[in-house]
Write a protein that holds these residues in place. Structure first.
Motif, PDB file in Angstrom:
ATOM      1  N   SER A   3     -14.059  48.023 104.289  1.00  0.00           N
ATOM      2  CA  SER A   3     -12.932  47.231 104.795  1.00  0.00           C
ATOM      3  C   SER A   3     -13.401  45.834 105.170  1.00  0.00           C
ATOM      4  O   SER A   3     -14.485  45.663 105.728  1.00  0.00           O
ATOM      5  N   LEU A   4     -12.574  44.843 104.864  1.00  0.00           N
ATOM      6  CA  LEU A   4     -12.810  43.479 105.319  1.00  0.00           C
ATOM      7  C   LEU A   4     -12.118  43.346 106.671  1.00  0.00           C
ATOM      8  O   LEU A   4     -10.936  43.645 106.795  1.00  0.00           O
ATOM      9  N   VAL A   5     -12.850  42.922 107.684  1.00  0.00           N
ATOM     10  CA  VAL A   5     -12.308  42.778 109.033  1.00  0.00           C
ATOM     11  C   VAL A   5     -12.435  41.315 109.442  1.00  0.00           C
ATOM     12  O   VAL A   5     -13.514  40.734 109.333  1.00  0.00           O
ATOM     13  N   PRO A  10      -8.573  46.809 102.840  1.00  0.00           N
ATOM     14  CA  PRO A  10      -9.632  47.299 101.960  1.00  0.00           C
ATOM     15  C   PRO A  10     -10.332  46.111 101.299  1.00  0.00           C
ATOM     16  O   PRO A  10      -9.671  45.171 100.838  1.00  0.00           O
ATOM     17  N   SER A  11     -11.643  46.111 101.277  1.00  0.00           N
ATOM     18  CA  SER A  11     -12.370  44.974 100.710  1.00  0.00           C
ATOM     19  C   SER A  11     -12.055  44.768  99.236  1.00  0.00           C
ATOM     20  O   SER A  11     -12.133  43.644  98.736  1.00  0.00           O
ATOM     21  N   THR A  12     -11.656  45.808  98.546  1.00  0.00           N
ATOM     22  CA  THR A  12     -11.283  45.674  97.129  1.00  0.00           C
ATOM     23  C   THR A  12      -9.982  44.913  96.949  1.00  0.00           C
ATOM     24  O   THR A  12      -9.710  44.400  95.865  1.00  0.00           O
ATOM     25  N   GLU A  13      -9.142  44.828  97.998  1.00  0.00           N
ATOM     26  CA  GLU A  13      -7.862  44.115  97.920  1.00  0.00           C
ATOM     27  C   GLU A  13      -7.914  42.725  98.543  1.00  0.00           C
ATOM     28  O   GLU A  13      -6.954  41.971  98.472  1.00  0.00           O
ATOM     29  N   ALA A  45     -10.299  36.609  96.707  1.00  0.00           N
ATOM     30  CA  ALA A  45     -11.542  35.858  96.552  1.00  0.00           C
ATOM     31  C   ALA A  45     -11.358  34.482  97.186  1.00  0.00           C
ATOM     32  O   ALA A  45     -10.262  33.926  97.179  1.00  0.00           O
ATOM     33  N   LEU A  46     -12.417  33.922  97.731  1.00  0.00           N
ATOM     34  CA  LEU A  46     -12.344  32.615  98.366  1.00  0.00           C
ATOM     35  C   LEU A  46     -11.800  31.563  97.413  1.00  0.00           C
ATOM     36  O   LEU A  46     -10.980  30.719  97.797  1.00  0.00           O
TER      37      LEU A  46
END
Length: 51
Positions: free
Chosen positions: A24-26, A40-43, A46-47
């Motif tokens: 997970s991206l927090v 979810p980090s997959t969702e 991108a920067l």
């Protein structure tokens, strides 16, 4: 802060941090209570897509 309540002004000071934990991206403002979000980090976008 109550759920679904929009803040009308930014806090005087904030310190935002980002981490990837268990897939997970927090993103959190560590200067405020309960000021965070995760996905979810997959969702996560991108920067380069955010520019």
């Amino acid at each position: 802060m109550a759920p679904d309540t929009a803040a009308t002004s930014a806090p005087a000071e904030s310190e935002v941090m980002t981490a990837v934990d268990a897939g997970s991206l927090v993103i959190a403002d560590i200067a405020r209570e309960d000021a965070w979000l995760s996905m979810p980090s997959t969702e996560a976008p991108a920067l380069a897509d955010c520019r």
